[in-house]
Design a protein around this motif. Structure first.
Motif, mmCIF file in Angstrom:
data_model
loop_
_atom_site.group_PDB
_atom_site.id
_atom_site.type_symbol
_atom_site.label_atom_id
_atom_site.label_comp_id
_atom_site.label_asym_id
_atom_site.label_seq_id
_atom_site.Cartn_x
_atom_site.Cartn_y
_atom_site.Cartn_z
ATOM 1 N N ASN A 21 -0.180 -16.427 -4.861
ATOM 2 C CA ASN A 21 -0.001 -15.659 -3.629
ATOM 3 C C ASN A 21 0.692 -14.310 -3.815
ATOM 4 N N ILE A 22 1.401 -14.127 -4.911
ATOM 5 C CA ILE A 22 2.148 -12.885 -5.121
ATOM 6 C C ILE A 22 1.638 -12.246 -6.419
ATOM 7 N N LEU A 23 1.326 -10.969 -6.366
ATOM 8 C CA LEU A 23 0.874 -10.259 -7.567
ATOM 9 C C LEU A 23 2.080 -9.993 -8.455
ATOM 10 N N LEU A 24 2.110 -10.669 -9.593
ATOM 11 C CA LEU A 24 3.260 -10.596 -10.493
ATOM 12 C C LEU A 24 2.823 -10.289 -11.916
ATOM 13 N N ASP A 25 3.608 -9.469 -12.588
ATOM 14 C CA ASP A 25 3.405 -9.211 -14.013
ATOM 15 C C ASP A 25 4.429 -10.023 -14.790
ATOM 16 N N ILE A 26 3.987 -10.730 -15.815
ATOM 17 C CA ILE A 26 4.883 -11.522 -16.655
ATOM 18 C C ILE A 26 5.719 -10.562 -17.513
ATOM 19 N N ALA A 27 7.016 -10.791 -17.562
ATOM 20 C CA ALA A 27 7.923 -9.946 -18.345
ATOM 21 C C ALA A 27 9.063 -10.814 -18.869
ATOM 22 N N PRO A 28 9.799 -10.334 -19.877
ATOM 23 C CA PRO A 28 10.967 -11.083 -20.345
ATOM 24 C C PRO A 28 12.032 -11.162 -19.232
ATOM 25 N N ALA A 29 12.788 -12.254 -19.216
ATOM 26 C CA ALA A 29 13.802 -12.462 -18.176
ATOM 27 C C ALA A 29 14.798 -11.301 -18.102
ATOM 28 N N ASP A 30 15.204 -10.764 -19.252
ATOM 29 C CA ASP A 30 16.159 -9.649 -19.248
ATOM 30 C C ASP A 30 15.599 -8.433 -18.520
ATOM 31 N N GLU A 31 14.303 -8.200 -18.688
ATOM 32 C CA GLU A 31 13.643 -7.071 -18.022
ATOM 33 C C GLU A 31 13.589 -7.303 -16.511
ATOM 34 N N VAL A 32 13.283 -8.530 -16.100
ATOM 35 C CA VAL A 32 13.213 -8.861 -14.671
ATOM 36 C C VAL A 32 14.593 -8.677 -14.027
ATOM 37 N N ARG A 33 15.639 -9.100 -14.731
ATOM 38 C CA ARG A 33 17.002 -8.977 -14.189
ATOM 39 C C ARG A 33 17.422 -7.518 -13.978
ATOM 40 N N GLN A 34 16.773 -6.579 -14.646
ATOM 41 C CA GLN A 34 17.110 -5.165 -14.513
ATOM 42 C C GLN A 34 16.464 -4.516 -13.293
ATOM 43 N N GLU A 35 15.561 -5.225 -12.630
ATOM 44 C CA GLU A 35 14.928 -4.679 -11.432
ATOM 45 C C GLU A 35 15.976 -4.493 -10.334
ATOM 46 N N LYS A 36 15.657 -3.632 -9.360
ATOM 47 C CA LYS A 36 16.602 -3.297 -8.285
ATOM 48 C C LYS A 36 16.974 -4.529 -7.447
ATOM 49 N N MET A 37 15.974 -5.378 -7.164
ATOM 50 C CA MET A 37 16.198 -6.592 -6.367
ATOM 51 C C MET A 37 15.586 -7.782 -7.096
ATOM 52 N N VAL A 38 16.307 -8.896 -7.102
ATOM 53 C CA VAL A 38 15.851 -10.077 -7.840
ATOM 54 C C VAL A 38 15.843 -11.300 -6.916
ATOM 55 N N ILE A 39 14.746 -12.045 -6.998
ATOM 56 C CA ILE A 39 14.597 -13.298 -6.257
ATOM 57 C C ILE A 39 14.624 -14.431 -7.276
ATOM 58 N N GLY A 40 15.414 -15.455 -7.004
ATOM 59 C CA GLY A 40 15.412 -16.661 -7.824
ATOM 60 C C GLY A 40 14.668 -17.755 -7.089
ATOM 61 N N VAL A 41 14.013 -18.638 -7.833
ATOM 62 C CA VAL A 41 13.326 -19.784 -7.226
ATOM 63 C C VAL A 41 13.828 -21.044 -7.925
ATOM 64 N N ARG A 42 14.238 -22.033 -7.121
ATOM 65 C CA ARG A 42 14.771 -23.284 -7.669
ATOM 66 C C ARG A 42 13.668 -24.323 -7.840
ATOM 67 N N ASN A 43 13.834 -25.151 -8.871
ATOM 68 C CA ASN A 43 12.901 -26.264 -9.099
ATOM 69 C C ASN A 43 13.429 -27.529 -8.409
ATOM 70 N N ASP A 44 12.756 -28.651 -8.650
ATOM 71 C CA ASP A 44 13.131 -29.917 -8.004
ATOM 72 C C ASP A 44 14.526 -30.387 -8.410
ATOM 73 N N ALA A 45 14.999 -29.953 -9.582
ATOM 74 C CA ALA A 45 16.335 -30.331 -10.057
ATOM 75 C C ALA A 45 17.421 -29.395 -9.513
ATOM 76 N N GLY A 46 17.016 -28.402 -8.701
ATOM 77 C CA GLY A 46 17.985 -27.479 -8.131
ATOM 78 C C GLY A 46 18.363 -26.329 -9.055
ATOM 79 N N GLU A 47 17.631 -26.187 -10.171
ATOM 80 C CA GLU A 47 17.916 -25.113 -11.122
ATOM 81 C C GLU A 47 17.019 -23.915 -10.821
ATOM 82 N N ILE A 48 17.548 -22.714 -10.999
ATOM 83 C CA ILE A 48 16.695 -21.528 -10.891
ATOM 84 C C ILE A 48 15.817 -21.519 -12.137
ATOM 85 N N TYR A 49 14.508 -21.605 -11.932
ATOM 86 C CA TYR A 49 13.569 -21.677 -13.053
ATOM 87 C C TYR A 49 12.721 -20.406 -13.171
#
Length: 93
Positions: A21-49
């Motif tokens: 549903n969302i147009l996303l480019d795969i990137a290393p986690a460090d690169e994603v964290r450098q973006e201006k705004m960051v969204i985390g998504v939790r899995n069934d165990a409650g961890e941000i995955y």
């Protein structure tokens, strides 16, 4: 927008819908964290995955809207403070 799966975290059953549903480019986690705004998504165990990074407010809001449409809830919607480096954190209700 960029996204990364975090090492060692199991994606939940709804992850394929996020990718579909969302147009996303795969990137290393460090690169994603450098973006201006960051969204985390939790899995069934409650961890941000998964992290989703957006440069523009418009892109961020579009991603947030898509995640709400998938039935997920933002645990930070009533606060202005980021948590765990995320401006929004979505999970199943």
């Amino acid at each position: 927008m960029k996204t990364a799966l975090l090492d060692g975290k199991k994606p939940p059953h709804f992850d394929k819908h996020i990718i579909g549903n969302i147009l996303l480019d795969i990137a290393p986690a460090d690169e994603v964290r450098q973006e201006k705004m960051v969204i985390g998504v939790r899995n069934d165990a409650g961890e941000i995955y998964r992290l989703i990074g957006a440069t523009k407010v418009n892109s961020f809001m579009n991603a947030v809207e898509e995640l709400f449409d998938l039935g997920l809830v933002d645990e930070l919607q009533d606060t202005e403070e980021p948590r765990d480096g995320c401006d929004a954190i979505f999970s199943e209700p």
